[in-house]
Design a protein around this motif. Structure first.
Motif, mmCIF file in Angstrom:
data_model
loop_
_atom_site.group_PDB
_atom_site.id
_atom_site.type_symbol
_atom_site.label_atom_id
_atom_site.label_comp_id
_atom_site.label_asym_id
_atom_site.label_seq_id
_atom_site.Cartn_x
_atom_site.Cartn_y
_atom_site.Cartn_z
ATOM 1 N N ASP A 144 2.482 22.287 4.043
ATOM 2 C CA ASP A 144 2.786 20.894 4.396
ATOM 3 C C ASP A 144 2.301 20.533 5.804
ATOM 4 O OD1 ASP A 144 4.151 19.761 2.126
ATOM 5 O OD2 ASP A 144 5.657 21.305 2.483
ATOM 6 N N PHE A 145 1.961 21.542 6.575
ATOM 7 C CA PHE A 145 1.585 21.316 7.977
ATOM 8 C C PHE A 145 0.246 21.994 8.240
ATOM 9 C CE2 PHE A 145 6.209 21.969 7.451
ATOM 10 C CZ PHE A 145 6.602 20.645 7.564
ATOM 11 N N PRO A 146 -0.838 21.382 7.743
ATOM 12 C CA PRO A 146 -2.146 22.048 7.739
ATOM 13 C C PRO A 146 -2.647 22.431 9.124
ATOM 14 C CG PRO A 146 -2.209 19.957 6.516
ATOM 15 C CD PRO A 146 -0.869 20.044 7.148
ATOM 16 N N ASP A 147 -2.195 21.723 10.157
ATOM 17 C CA ASP A 147 -2.736 22.008 11.486
ATOM 18 C C ASP A 147 -1.955 23.073 12.257
ATOM 19 O OD1 ASP A 147 -4.628 20.100 10.963
ATOM 20 O OD2 ASP A 147 -3.458 18.483 11.873
ATOM 21 N N ILE A 148 -0.874 23.569 11.665
ATOM 22 C CA ILE A 148 -0.104 24.610 12.354
ATOM 23 C C ILE A 148 -0.825 25.944 12.142
ATOM 24 C CG2 ILE A 148 2.133 25.812 12.487
ATOM 25 C CD1 ILE A 148 2.390 22.887 13.289
ATOM 26 N N PRO A 149 -1.205 26.621 13.232
ATOM 27 C CA PRO A 149 -1.947 27.881 13.082
ATOM 28 C C PRO A 149 -1.192 28.893 12.218
ATOM 29 C CG PRO A 149 -1.894 27.170 15.382
ATOM 30 C CD PRO A 149 -0.986 26.255 14.637
ATOM 31 N N ALA A 150 -1.929 29.648 11.451
ATOM 32 C CA ALA A 150 -1.334 30.591 10.492
ATOM 33 C C ALA A 150 -0.465 31.634 11.178
ATOM 34 C CB ALA A 150 -2.439 31.263 9.690
ATOM 35 N N LEU A 163 0.302 14.990 8.493
ATOM 36 C CA LEU A 163 0.997 15.375 7.255
ATOM 37 C C LEU A 163 0.046 15.234 6.066
ATOM 38 C CD1 LEU A 163 4.443 13.656 8.004
ATOM 39 C CD2 LEU A 163 3.966 16.115 7.995
ATOM 40 N N THR A 164 0.407 15.829 4.961
ATOM 41 C CA THR A 164 -0.489 15.816 3.792
ATOM 42 C C THR A 164 -0.555 14.406 3.178
ATOM 43 O OG1 THR A 164 1.355 16.520 2.403
ATOM 44 C CG2 THR A 164 -0.084 18.247 3.258
ATOM 45 N N ASP A 165 -1.615 14.144 2.454
ATOM 46 C CA ASP A 165 -1.845 12.785 1.936
ATOM 47 C C ASP A 165 -0.743 12.336 0.978
ATOM 48 O OD1 ASP A 165 -4.086 12.574 3.436
ATOM 49 O OD2 ASP A 165 -5.490 13.009 1.795
ATOM 50 N N ASP A 166 -0.226 13.277 0.173
ATOM 51 C CA ASP A 166 0.823 12.865 -0.778
ATOM 52 C C ASP A 166 2.070 12.399 -0.030
ATOM 53 O OD1 ASP A 166 1.468 15.469 0.072
ATOM 54 O OD2 ASP A 166 2.169 16.137 -1.901
ATOM 55 N N VAL A 167 2.422 13.075 1.033
ATOM 56 C CA VAL A 167 3.591 12.674 1.830
ATOM 57 C C VAL A 167 3.313 11.347 2.535
ATOM 58 C CG1 VAL A 167 4.910 13.283 3.903
ATOM 59 C CG2 VAL A 167 4.528 14.992 2.102
ATOM 60 N N LYS A 168 2.133 11.216 3.109
ATOM 61 C CA LYS A 168 1.811 9.964 3.827
ATOM 62 C C LYS A 168 1.834 8.766 2.870
ATOM 63 C CE LYS A 168 -1.817 11.613 6.239
ATOM 64 N NZ LYS A 168 -2.873 11.739 7.262
ATOM 65 N N ALA A 169 1.387 8.995 1.626
ATOM 66 C CA ALA A 169 1.388 7.891 0.650
ATOM 67 C C ALA A 169 2.814 7.449 0.333
ATOM 68 C CB ALA A 169 0.672 8.327 -0.631
#
Ligand code: FAD
Length: 264
Positions: free
Chosen positions: A52-58, A77-83
């Protein structure tokens, strides 16, 4: 008015699906614009996790509230959440519709709340200090919008009455009405609850459908549940306990947080 219905049932040809059609038709007949988030049809992802948090380093430890706050602020945030967040911004009224499963909402709908209600959007809004717990419980992003639940239950009304074995329906729905809807600022209408639905016949359905139509017709005029605003002076600061002087004799628990009890 713009109305968002968040619908959580795995089968569109169900009682819930039929009631959804009743609600949409009644609302559109009044000139409202209706959008539906049909969570199962959308294959909504129901759990919060690192993806859900693509920019948080692994290699960074995931702290959900901080990651949520950061990504919400940065548009990450991911597109589904933003929508879904955009739909909430668009809506004047939000309806959550679901069958009561284990005295609660189906997991997919809880997962919609967990993911869509980002930090900075639905919580963590406003000043947080030693003296203030932010803009919540009647204030916040959803202030000025109405919300209500449409719920079906197998149990009888008596099972959910004051001495009923399942507990009061107002108590069971309190975490949703107060904790999920009032918290980010919605004005919360009394829920529409259809009881004893598992062996419903056509006559029973017609009665139910008419009751729901009436609730849809009166969406803008129905008196809300009079929950007490956090920052309206009813609570001690900073403990956020209801002031003793406001406590109705004999009233405890959830009922304390409505200025006039809605329980029967
Ligand atoms: P459906 O199964 O689709 O239909 C119910 C009835 O309505 C059927 O008789 C059907 O023929 C009729 N019907 C459907 N559509 C129409 C139509 N268009 N016209 C006329 N008749 C129609 N109940 C509780 O009270 N408390 C609980 O905690 C609880 N937990 C549950 C947990 C699980 C996992 C499950 C599966 C059920 C639980 N239930 C509980 C029962 C549940 O709330 C009901 O089964 C549900 O609300 C029924 O809604 P539905 O849309 O699934 O109904």
């Amino acid at each position: 008015m713009n109305i968002l219905i968040v619908f959580a049932h795995p089968e569109r040809h169900s009682l819930n699906g039929a009631l959804l059609d009743v609600a949409i038709t009644a609302l559109q007949a009044q000139g409202h614009e209706v959008r539906v988030s049909d969570l199962y049809a959308m294959r909504w992802k129901a759990t919060v996790d690192r993806s859900d948090f693509p920019d948080i380093p692994a290699d960074e430890r995931l702290i959900v509230a901080s990651a949520s706050s950061r990504e919400f602020a940065e548009g990450g945030l991911t597109d589904d959440v933003k929508a879904e967040q955009d739909k909430l911004r668009w809506a004047d009224t939000v309806i959550l519709q679901f069958p009561l499963w284990w005295f609660a909402m189906p997991a997919i709908l809880k997962g919609w709340v967990d993911r869509v209600y980002a930090c900075g959007f639905a919580y963590g809004v406003g000043e947080h200090s030693d003296r203030r717990w932010g803009d919540r419980y009647g204030e916040g992003t959803m202030a000025g919008k109405r919300a209500m639940l449409v719920v079906t239950a197998g149990g009888w009304p008596e099972h959910y009455s004051a001495r009923g074995i399942n507990g009061l329906i107002d108590d069971l729905l309190f975490p949703i009405n107060h904790g999920i809807l009032f918290y980010p600022g919605f004005t919360v209408l009394p829920p529409f609850v259809a009881y004893k639905v598992d062996r419903l016949d056509d006559t029973g359905f017609d009665i139910l459908a008419e009751q729901l139509r009436e609730r849809m017709r009166t969406l803008t005029t129905t008196a809300p549940i009079p929950y007490r605003q956090q920052n309206g002076g009813d609570y001690q600061i900073p403990t956020m306990e209801l002031k003793a002087s406001l406590e109705a004799p004999g009233t405890v628990g959830f009922a304390l947080h409505a200025a006039v009890t809605t329980q029967k």
